[in-house]
Write a protein that holds these residues in place. Structure first.
Motif, PDB file in Angstrom:
ATOM      1  N   HIS A 144      44.928  36.260  44.682  1.00 13.26           N
ATOM      2  CA  HIS A 144      44.202  36.715  45.867  1.00 13.26           C
ATOM      3  C   HIS A 144      42.990  35.859  46.221  1.00 13.26           C
ATOM      4  N   THR A 145      42.552  34.996  45.320  1.00 12.23           N
ATOM      5  CA  THR A 145      41.299  34.267  45.534  1.00 12.23           C
ATOM      6  C   THR A 145      41.421  32.828  45.044  1.00 12.23           C
TER       7      THR A 145
ATOM      8  N   ARG B  77      38.488  29.790  44.675  1.00 11.14           N
ATOM      9  CA  ARG B  77      37.076  29.441  44.844  1.00 11.14           C
ATOM     10  C   ARG B  77      36.836  28.066  44.244  1.00 11.14           C
TER      11      ARG B  77
ATOM     12  N   ARG C 196      31.421  32.746  57.340  1.00  9.41           N
ATOM     13  CA  ARG C 196      32.540  33.599  56.968  1.00  9.41           C
ATOM     14  C   ARG C 196      33.485  33.676  58.173  1.00  9.41           C
TER      15      ARG C 196
ATOM     16  N   HIS D 285      49.571  32.336  50.243  1.00  7.87           N
ATOM     17  CA  HIS D 285      49.025  31.758  49.011  1.00  7.87           C
ATOM     18  C   HIS D 285      49.729  30.440  48.678  1.00  7.87           C
TER      19      HIS D 285
ATOM     20  N   GLN E   3      35.382  29.650  49.398  1.00  8.87           N
ATOM     21  CA  GLN E   3      36.290  30.631  48.799  1.00  8.87           C
ATOM     22  C   GLN E   3      37.259  31.168  49.838  1.00  8.87           C
TER      23      GLN E   3
ATOM     24  N   GLN F 176      30.548  34.936  40.840  1.00 13.25           N
ATOM     25  CA  GLN F 176      30.862  35.122  42.248  1.00 13.25           C
ATOM     26  C   GLN F 176      29.929  34.296  43.131  1.00 13.25           C
TER      27      GLN F 176
ATOM     28  N   ARG G  62      37.316  35.144  59.380  1.00 15.37           N
ATOM     29  CA  ARG G  62      38.442  36.013  59.052  1.00 15.37           C
ATOM     30  C   ARG G  62      39.557  35.793  60.072  1.00 15.37           C
TER      31      ARG G  62
ATOM     32  N   ASP H  49      39.841  34.322  50.323  1.00 17.88           N
ATOM     33  CA  ASP H  49      40.246  35.638  49.844  1.00 17.88           C
ATOM     34  C   ASP H  49      41.422  36.106  50.687  1.00 17.88           C
TER      35      ASP H  49
ATOM     36  N   THR I  34      40.166  35.395  54.490  1.00 18.08           N
ATOM     37  CA  THR I  34      38.721  35.262  54.693  1.00 18.08           C
ATOM     38  C   THR I  34      38.258  33.975  54.014  1.00 18.08           C
TER      39      THR I  34
END
Length: 302
Positions: free
Chosen positions: A74-75, A77, A12, A25, A90, A5, A14, A92, A103
Motif C-alpha cells: 500500500h505504500t 516511500r 499532497r 501497485h 510517498q 513516517q 490525490r 499511498d 495519494t
C-alpha cells in the motif's frame, strides 16, 4: 525496509485511477512500466532494495537521486535529493469506488510563491512533474495515448497532441471559463477576444494575467504574459480530430519556465480526457500545495 513516517508534506496530490489496487501497485513498481509513463530510466528492487528513476524528463534527473525508505503493498516511500536538497516522497494506495485512490505526498519543497517568483530551482517543478506523471499513469492504466513529458534539459517548449474532437470544440474548451475549470481544476477568467485577458486563478488573484495577441476561434490563439513570454496555440482539424500544438517562447533560454510548462502539459492531458470522455468524472480528488492562494482551485473539480 521501514523508516519513520513522513513529516508534514508541502505537497499532497490525490487521484482516483481506473484500475484495481494491485494493478496500480505493479505500474508503480515495474521498471518497464515506469519507463513508459514516468521517465526514461528506472531501477526497482523491492521490498528491501532500490526505487530509482532518472532521465531528461525528471527534474535534476541526470542520474538517480532516490533512496528507498519503505515499501509494502500500500505504500512506497523514498528519499529524493533534488537540487541538492533531500526531500521525502510517498505513494499511498487505497481502494476506491472508481478504482484506486493514489495519494502522492512530498516534503521539503518550495512554496507556491517561491515557484512563481522563479527562485526555487529544480524543486520548483516537482508539483507539475507529479501532476503530469499521475495523469499519464491514469492514461497508461486506461490504455490511452500518453501526453508528452517535459524535457528538463531542453529550452524548446513545444508539444503536439491529437484530440478526438473537432477544432471548434477544442478551442471552446480552452477559452470558456466553465469548461477550463472542468479540465484544469482551477478558476480561470477569460476575455475571449484580441486584447482580452486570460488569468489563472481569476482576475482578482492574477490582475496582470496574459493578453490575447491573436484569437481565431477553431484555429488558434497567441497569448503574451506579463513577463514577456508568448504562448501559441495552433489547431489543425482532420477527420473529426484535432492536432493541437502548444509552444512557449520569449523566455530566458538559460532558465526555461519548466514548472509552468509541465503544468501546461498536465493540463493537455486533462483537456484530452475532458473532450474524449464526456461526462466522466475528473481523476483528481485533491491538491494541497504550500502557499497556494485560497480560492485558486475549483473545489468541486479536485
Amino acid at each position: 525496509m521501514t523508516e519513520p513516517q513522513m513529516t508534514q508534506p508541502d505537497l499532497r496530490i490525490r487521484a482516483a485511477l481506473p484500475a484495481p489496487l494491485k494493478t496500480v501497485h505493479e505500474a508503480l513498481t515495474d521498471p518497464a512500466a515506469l519507463r513508459v509513463w514516468l521517465t526514461e530510466h528506472a531501477h526497482v528492487d523491492l521490498p528491501g532494495g532500490t526505487y530509482q528513476f532518472w532521465g531528461p524528463t525528471t527534474p535534476d534527473g541526470a542520474e538517480p537521486h532516490q533512496r528507498l525508505l519503505h515499501a509494502d503493498e500500500h505504500t512506497i516511500r523514498f528519499a529524493w535529493t533534488v537540487g541538492g536538497v533531500e526531500t521525502t516522497a510517498q505513494f499511498d494506495l487505497a481502494e476506491d469506488e472508481d478504482g484506486t485512490l493514489v495519494t502522492l505526498s512530498q516534503t521539503d519543497l518550495p512554496s507556491f510563491q517561491e515557484v512563481i517568483s522563479d527562485t526555487a530551482g529544480a524543486r520548483g517543478a516537482i508539483q507539475t512533474f507529479w501532476t503530469l506523471a499521475i495523469a499519464n499513469l491514469a492514461d497508461y492504466l486506461d490504455g490511452r495515448d500518453l501526453t508528452p513529458r517535459c524535457d528538463f534539459t531542453s529550452a524548446e517548449l513545444h508539444a503536439s497532441v491529437v484530440i478526438d474532437a473537432a477544432p471548434d470544440a477544442v478551442f471552446d474548451s480552452m477559452t470558456q471559463p466553465e469548461q477550463i475549470r472542468q479540465w484544469v481544476g482551477a478558476h480561470v477568467d477569460v476575455e475571449p477576444y484580441v486584447g482580452g485577458r486570460f488569468a489563472m486563478g481569476g482576475f482578482e488573484l492574477d490582475q496582470a494575467g496574459a493578453r490575447f495577441l491573436e484569437f481565431e476561434p477553431g484555429r488558434g490563439a497567441v497569448l503574451r504574459w506579463a513577463d514577456g513570454m508568448t504562448e501559441t496555440w495552433e489547431l489543425e482539424g482532420s477527420e473529426g480530430k484535432t492536432r493541437l500544438t502548444v509552444t512557449h517562447s520569449g523566455f530566458d533560454t538559460t532558465n526555461p519556465p519548466y514548472p509552468g510548462w509541465a503544468g501546461w502539459l498536465s493540463g493537455l492531458a486533462g483537456l484530452r480526457r475532458h473532450l474524449e470522455r464526456p461526462g466522466a468524472r475528473s481523476i483528481w480528488r485533491g491538491l494541497e500545495v504550500a502557499g497556494l492562494p485560497a480560492g485558486m482551485m475549483a473545489d468541486d473539480q479536485v
